[in-house]
Design an enzyme around this catalytic site. Structure first.
Site, PDB file in Angstrom:
ATOM      1  N   SER A 160      30.221  -1.493  28.602  1.00  0.00           N
ATOM      2  CA  SER A 160      31.357  -2.357  28.952  1.00  0.00           C
ATOM      3  C   SER A 160      32.502  -1.656  29.670  1.00  0.00           C
ATOM      4  CB  SER A 160      31.889  -3.064  27.700  1.00  0.00           C
ATOM      5  OG  SER A 160      32.217  -2.131  26.687  1.00  0.00           O
ATOM      6  N   ASP A 176      41.680  -2.612  20.651  1.00  0.00           N
ATOM      7  CA  ASP A 176      40.377  -2.574  19.973  1.00  0.00           C
ATOM      8  C   ASP A 176      39.859  -1.160  19.774  1.00  0.00           C
ATOM      9  OD1 ASP A 176      39.545  -1.824  22.512  1.00  0.00           O
ATOM     10  OD2 ASP A 176      38.367  -3.625  22.891  1.00  0.00           O
ATOM     11  N   HIS A 221      38.162   0.055  24.522  1.00  0.00           N
ATOM     12  CA  HIS A 221      38.280  -0.160  25.961  1.00  0.00           C
ATOM     13  C   HIS A 221      39.626   0.313  26.505  1.00  0.00           C
ATOM     14  CE1 HIS A 221      35.328  -3.304  24.599  1.00  0.00           C
ATOM     15  NE2 HIS A 221      34.642  -2.658  25.535  1.00  0.00           N
TER      16      HIS A 221
END
Length: 278
Positions: free
Chosen positions: A38, A253, A256
């Site tokens: 990601s 989080d 990221h």
């Protein structure tokens, strides 16, 4: 007879001139392969400042994105998203922007970005990816399906198309969050690199691989400990270089980067690539 010979010679000269010009144009189009999870896809929303892109920076769409008027296998100005139809800002964005800023005006940059959120490095193992894909969670299976069920295969498919237009000059990787404490990660990355080199008929001495660190402990990165393994990659893969994530802001989080974090990281990828290829 002499006139016919003259015409034949002129035709051959014209053909040679055309071939030389096409070769020159091809060598002035530098293509970079990007893959990972990601953070390579880009998990931060692009902002207004990211909407202006130099026309010399291109991306090849790795899937059909009707809402973006993009077709798989075609080149477009590299306005984010670069990885898939719904990705955010990626390190590849400011990698490409920084490259065109620092290269002659006749050089164009192209990126091909194949990234699947949450995936282990095993998803890019050309021989064993299916077993991993079959066991993946349902939400990831949909993501994998967007790449024809085989992200590595899609990357190679797109890369071969790109080789008709330009020259592959390097590989960018951002992955590792999903392989915690995996002491074999460096070997797995080398195997993928070796497969890309073979499948695309590249010279390993001329195609470096750059691997970015995960979000650092400085920004409460949950996978910061994995950076110790990423930093061992050059010991296993000589033509590889590690891109530091120090000072790259992260999201709450703990996994990221923020948009600014991606910008900084992307510029670092470019600075390293420029230093090792020029």
């Amino acid at each position: 007879m002499k006139f016919k010979s003259f015409l034949l010679i002129m035709t051959l000269v014209a053909l040679l001139s055309s071939c030389t010009q096409k070769q020159s144009e091809k060598s002035d189009f530098h293509v970079y392969l990007c893959f990972g999870q990601s953070n390579m896809a880009g998990a931060a929303k692009a902002e207004a400042q990211d909407s202006v892109v130099d026309s010399r920076f291109l991306m090849m769409s790795t899937m059909d994105c009707p809402d973006l008027s993009r077709e798989k296998g075609k080149w477009y100005t590299a306005t984010p998203p670069l990885a898939d139809c719904h990705a955010g800002l990626s390190p590849a964005d400011y990698f490409g922007r920084t490259m065109v800023e620092n290269l002659p005006e006749d050089v164009n940059i192209g990126v091909i970005n194949v990234a699947v959120g949450g995936c282990k490095i095993e998803l890019f193992d050309k021989d064993n990816y299916q077993a991993y894909a079959d066991s993946a969670p349902e939400w990831m299976k949909g993501w994998i399906a967007n790449y024809g069920g085989n992200p590595y295969g899609r990357l190679v498919e797109m890369a071969k198309l790109a080789q008709k237009d330009g020259v592959i000059k390097g590989i960018l990787l951002h992955q590792g969050e999903s392989n915690p404490n995996d002491t074999l990660w460096t070997r797995k990355v080398k195997d993928i690199y070796d497969n890309l080199i073979t499948d695309l008929n590249l010279n390993p001495g001329e195609v470096p691989l750059l691997a970015g660190e995960t979000l650092s402990a400085e920004f409460d990165g949950k996978c910061a400990a994995f950076n110790q393994f990423i930093n061992q990659l050059p010991q296993v893969l000589p033509n590889s270089f590690v891109i530091s994530s120090a000072g790259c802001p992260g999201q709450a989080d703990g996994l990221h980067f923020t948009a600014e974090g991606y910008r900084i990281l992307g510029k670092r990828y470019a600075e390293k690539m420029l230093s090792v290829t020029n």
